[in-house]
Design an enzyme around this catalytic site. Structure first.
Site, PDB file in Angstrom:
ATOM      1  N   LYS A   1       7.336  32.783 -72.204  1.00 11.36           N
ATOM      2  CA  LYS A   1       7.518  33.395 -73.343  1.00 11.36           C
ATOM      3  C   LYS A   1       6.246  33.446 -73.645  1.00 11.36           C
ATOM      4  CE  LYS A   1      11.525  35.589 -74.059  1.00 11.36           C
ATOM      5  NZ  LYS A   1      11.600  36.448 -72.376  1.00 11.36           N
ATOM      6  N   CYS A   2       4.901  32.617 -73.805  1.00 16.98           N
ATOM      7  CA  CYS A   2       3.641  32.409 -74.312  1.00 16.98           C
ATOM      8  C   CYS A   2       2.148  32.848 -73.939  1.00 16.98           C
ATOM      9  CB  CYS A   2       3.492  31.350 -74.159  1.00 16.98           C
ATOM     10  SG  CYS A   2       1.740  29.796 -73.957  1.00 16.98           S
ATOM     11  N   GLY A   3       1.455  33.334 -74.470  1.00 17.64           N
ATOM     12  CA  GLY A   3       0.571  34.138 -74.028  1.00 17.64           C
ATOM     13  C   GLY A   3       0.066  33.607 -72.318  1.00 17.64           C
TER      14      GLY A   3
ATOM     15  N   THR B   1       1.244  32.320 -70.098  1.00 15.06           N
ATOM     16  CA  THR B   1       2.868  32.060 -69.426  1.00 15.06           C
ATOM     17  C   THR B   1       2.269  33.067 -67.383  1.00 15.06           C
ATOM     18  OG1 THR B   1       3.967  32.608 -70.575  1.00 15.06           O
ATOM     19  CG2 THR B   1       4.542  32.805 -68.502  1.00 15.06           C
TER      20      THR B   1
END
Length: 162
Positions: free
Chosen positions: A36-38, A40
């Protein structure tokens, strides 16, 4: 002196172990990951280099971690679903682990020693490249595209070094 081959990681499913010794003599990329990371979408680029350089012996391993911004909150099933369904990941994935501080798994504590202070992961998707002799060759922050020219050049160096 320890090498990458002296470490092992539990698999994402927890039913076995990724013994890095099995990859002796092969170049390896290890990335700390989060669903859930920018950054990803870098899973897709990591899958690309895994596919592109597999015939050259390259191994890519993801190590999910919730150490940064709670961006890997799910269990193994949720992580696996994100990796496989959204990004087609087929490279080995380790169990969710701590990669920073005193709770870091032994591999990442060793990485901090090998690469120094600046190589310690400070966010998701740090990428570490190991040469065929099992030593850290290079590392990249999340800002470096795994399929981009900087990392591609570093990969070519370790792949061609026989």
């Amino acid at each position: 002196m320890p090498t990458i081959y002296d470490f092992s990681l539990p698999t994402l499913t927890g039913d076995s172990t990724i013994a890095l010794e099995q990859y002796r003599g092969r170049p390896i990329v290890i990335a700390n990951t989060a669903s859930k990371c920018g950054f990803t979408p870098q899973y897709e680029a990591l899958q690309h280099i895994w596919t592109e350089f597999a015939s050259e012996g390259l191994v890519v391993i993801g190590v999910p971690s919730n150490d940064f911004g709670n961006q890997e909150p799910g269990d193994a099933a949720a992580i696996s679903e994100t990796c496989h369904r959204n990004y087609g990941v087929s490279f080995p994935m380790a169990a969710k682990s701590h990669v920073k501080g005193h709770d870091a798994i032994p591999l990442f504590r060793w990485l901090s020693e090998q690469g120094g202070f600046l190589a310690r992961p400070r966010w998701n998707f740090y990428k570490y490249i190991f040469s065929r002799d099992g030593m850290l060759s290079n590392w990249f922050t999340p800002l470096t595209d795994p399929a981009g020219p900087r990392m591609s050049q570093a990969l070519q160096r370790v792949i061609l070094d026989r």
